[in-house]
Design a protein around this motif. Structure first.
Motif, PDB file in Angstrom:
ATOM      1  N   ASP A 189       1.055  -1.147   0.105  1.00 55.85           N
ATOM      2  CA  ASP A 189       0.534   0.103   0.072  1.00 55.85           C
ATOM      3  C   ASP A 189       0.818   1.104  -0.398  1.00 55.85           C
ATOM      4  OD1 ASP A 189      -2.050   1.950   0.319  1.00 55.85           O
ATOM      5  OD2 ASP A 189      -2.751   1.438   2.097  1.00 55.85           O
ATOM      6  N   PRO A 190       1.074   1.754  -1.267  1.00 59.85           N
ATOM      7  CA  PRO A 190       1.578   3.147  -0.994  1.00 59.85           C
ATOM      8  C   PRO A 190       1.461   4.018  -0.060  1.00 59.85           C
ATOM      9  CG  PRO A 190       2.027   2.092  -3.440  1.00 59.85           C
ATOM     10  CD  PRO A 190       1.389   1.180  -2.596  1.00 59.85           C
ATOM     11  N   ASN A 191       0.003   4.436  -0.223  1.00 64.10           N
ATOM     12  CA  ASN A 191      -0.545   5.651   0.376  1.00 64.10           C
ATOM     13  C   ASN A 191      -0.534   5.725   2.144  1.00 64.10           C
ATOM     14  OD1 ASN A 191      -0.602   6.858  -1.762  1.00 64.10           O
ATOM     15  ND2 ASN A 191      -2.701   5.525  -1.996  1.00 64.10           N
ATOM     16  N   LEU A 192       0.304   3.833   2.627  1.00 65.33           N
ATOM     17  CA  LEU A 192       0.088   3.692   4.085  1.00 65.33           C
ATOM     18  C   LEU A 192       0.966   4.422   4.821  1.00 65.33           C
ATOM     19  CD1 LEU A 192      -1.105   2.013   6.287  1.00 65.33           C
ATOM     20  CD2 LEU A 192       0.578   0.627   6.262  1.00 65.33           C
ATOM     21  N   VAL A 193       0.650   5.686   5.332  1.00 72.13           N
ATOM     22  CA  VAL A 193       1.609   7.040   6.116  1.00 72.13           C
ATOM     23  C   VAL A 193       2.183   6.321   6.853  1.00 72.13           C
ATOM     24  CG1 VAL A 193       1.460   8.750   7.016  1.00 72.13           C
ATOM     25  CG2 VAL A 193       0.284   8.433   5.476  1.00 72.13           C
ATOM     26  N   GLU A 194       1.379   4.921   7.677  1.00 70.42           N
ATOM     27  CA  GLU A 194       2.406   4.035   9.383  1.00 70.42           C
ATOM     28  C   GLU A 194       3.351   3.568   8.798  1.00 70.42           C
ATOM     29  OE1 GLU A 194       2.134   4.988  12.184  1.00 70.42           O
ATOM     30  OE2 GLU A 194       0.678   6.521  10.845  1.00 70.42           O
ATOM     31  N   ALA A 195       3.392   2.971   7.543  1.00 69.85           N
ATOM     32  CA  ALA A 195       4.802   2.038   6.545  1.00 69.85           C
ATOM     33  C   ALA A 195       5.626   3.658   6.902  1.00 69.85           C
ATOM     34  CB  ALA A 195       4.415   1.729   5.802  1.00 69.85           C
ATOM     35  N   ARG A 196       5.814   4.400   6.294  1.00 69.54           N
ATOM     36  CA  ARG A 196       6.424   5.305   5.817  1.00 69.54           C
ATOM     37  C   ARG A 196       6.843   6.447   7.445  1.00 69.54           C
ATOM     38  NH1 ARG A 196       8.774   5.776   1.403  1.00 69.54           N
ATOM     39  NH2 ARG A 196       7.422   5.723  -0.643  1.00 69.54           N
ATOM     40  N   TYR A 197       6.368   6.021   8.082  1.00 65.51           N
ATOM     41  CA  TYR A 197       7.151   7.135   9.162  1.00 65.51           C
ATOM     42  C   TYR A 197       7.730   5.923  10.213  1.00 65.51           C
ATOM     43  CZ  TYR A 197       6.657   8.873  14.049  1.00 65.51           C
ATOM     44  OH  TYR A 197       6.626   9.510  15.006  1.00 65.51           O
ATOM     45  N   ASN A 198       7.016   4.617  10.337  1.00 67.13           N
ATOM     46  CA  ASN A 198       7.758   3.670  11.239  1.00 67.13           C
ATOM     47  C   ASN A 198       9.269   3.311  10.212  1.00 67.13           C
ATOM     48  OD1 ASN A 198       5.711   3.091  12.803  1.00 67.13           O
ATOM     49  ND2 ASN A 198       5.242   0.980  12.010  1.00 67.13           N
TER      50      ASN A 198
END
Length: 444
Positions: A189-198
């Motif tokens: 999910d390229p739009n998953l903000v939590e993945a980016r934050y983590n």
């Protein structure tokens, strides 16, 4: 007699049919309210259905769901339990009751429900995932990891399982493995903000600050109103000593969350790093106005007061920090250093002794106490502390230079020269070692 009974029987059957239809209608109305998230109205209708037909399992379950989403977990659990009495193999009901137990932090009961559901549905990835979440809350990371692994095996595109398995790796400080899982979640999910934050967090704690900054920047592109992302990016810039950029991020975060004490604390630390004492004190004082019990901010303000040689104010801050956190090593040690600066050596020694009790394997307490003993001309005790300091930290040149000075005071020239030479070997630029050797007529 048959002619009399037949109409009666017909009327009874008609009443049963009418009752069933009425209960069914309540259920339909309840579901309509449930779909609209009008849970109070849903509960009223499901309750009416239950009163008419107490053996209708789905009415109990649906009312349980309504209670759950209203946050009344006790009532939800009661209804789920009744539904399970009517249908003991109802997998969804075990799942929901397990979820309700987890919300109440009754983790053992939650695990028991998920485990029972898995006996009935052993190929259900979500059950493994949710049980993994509960194991994680219980700090049972091996079991959590095993459940996330199984969830991913059953469903290789299970985004949340990758994200939460990454959290286990992160908790264990296996940052490379955490990054791999967070990256996979981001691919799913390229739009998953939590993945980016983590990803930002894992790179930050891996001390890969440039990568962390890139991820936090992407978070802010996707969700520009996240003060936590500004704070974490600010911390990354601070680690890179890009202080002005860090301050800009903390300031932007404070525009979004003006009462965030962590942002104030971190900006204060950055001002302190820049030697802007007044601005640092202003931020620490504002943070303490909002959160007066923050021991870490009291310590930070005490440190600024110490640097300004406002020793009494520093001691007051360290003492207040210890009031809120009596096991705060840095507060004991820093107060001891401040007492040393004020030549109040007995008070300093008492504080260093307390610090050593808290962290007996930290060389700093012994080193600092040795200085206080040295200033009291108690060279034997100073030497004993330096011996322990060197045992714990044998590769720091200054430790040997300090011990050499004590040996000089004790007229043990040979031992002093040996320590100065060791200090010089470890650090050829150590001024104390060079001066000491010259004073004693020795060469490196």
């Amino acid at each position: 007699m048959k002619k009399i009974l037949l109409p009666v029987l017909f009327l009874l059957l008609s009443a049963v049919v009418m009752m069933a239809q009425t209960a069914d209608q309540y259920v339909k109305t309840g579901l309509a309210h449930y779909d609209k998230k009008s849970y109070a109205e849903a509960i009223t209708n499901f309750s009416a259905a239950i009163n008419l037909d107490p053996n209708a399992m789905h009415s109990w379950y649906n009312r349980g769901q309504s209670y759950f989403y209203k946050g009344n977990y006790d009532a939800a659990i009661t209804d789920y339990t009744q539904a399970l009495k009517l249908k003991p193999d109802f997998v969804d009901c075990y799942f929901q009751r397990g979820l309700a137990y987890s919300r109440k932090k009754n983790y053992d009961a939650s695990i028991a429900d998920y485990s029972q559901a898995l006996k009935l549905a052993p190929a259900d990835a979500q059950l493994y995932h949710n049980r993994g979440l509960v194991y994680y809350e219980k700090n049972m990371y091996d079991q959590a990891m095993a459940d996330y692994n199984e969830a991913i095996r059953l469903d290789p595109k299970y985004l949340k399982a990758f994200l939460n398995r990454g959290n286990v790796h992160f908790k264990r400080k296996n940052y490379d493995l955490a990054i791999a899982d967070y990256t996979q979640a981001g691919i799913l999910d390229p739009n998953l903000v939590e993945a980016r934050y983590n990803l930002g967090q894992a790179n930050y704690f891996s001390q890969n600050y440039d990568a962390a900054i890139l991820h936090y920047t992407e978070v802010l592109r996707m969700a520009p109103n996240r003060p936590d992302a500004y704070m974490q990016r600010g911390l990354s810039y601070q680690k890179k000593r890009e202080y002005d950029t860090a301050i800009a991020d903390y300031t932007q975060g404070l525009k979004l969350a003006p009462q965030n004490t962590d942002l104030l604390h971190n900006r204060g630390n950055t001002y302190s790093d820049k030697g802007l004492w007044d601005l640092a004190l202003a931020d620490f004082s504002e943070a303490l106005r909002l959160k007066p019990e923050s021991a870490k901010t009291l310590l930070a303000r005490g440190n600024v007061n110490f640097k300004r040689k406002s020793y009494d104010l520093a001691i007051a801050d360290y003492s207040q920090a210890l009031k809120f956190d009596p096991a705060y090593y840095d507060a004991w040690d820093n107060r001891g250093v401040t007492y040393t600066a004020k030549a109040q050596y007995d008070l300093a020694i008492a504080d260093f002794t307390q610090a050593i009790k808290l962290l007996p394997k930290n060389f700093k307490g012994y080193k600092d106490r040795s200085i206080a003993y040295y200033n009291q001309k108690n060279y034997d005790l100073s030497l004993a502390d330096l011996n322990e300091c060197i045992r714990l930290d044998p590769k720091t040149a200054h430790n040997y230079a300090m011990r050499a000075e004590v040996y000089e005071k004790k007229d043990q020239k040979v031992l002093a020269i040996a320590d100065y030479k060791t200090a010089y070997k470890l650090d050829p630029n150590n001024a104390f070692a060079k001066t000491g050797l010259a004073r004693l007529g020795a060469t490196p």
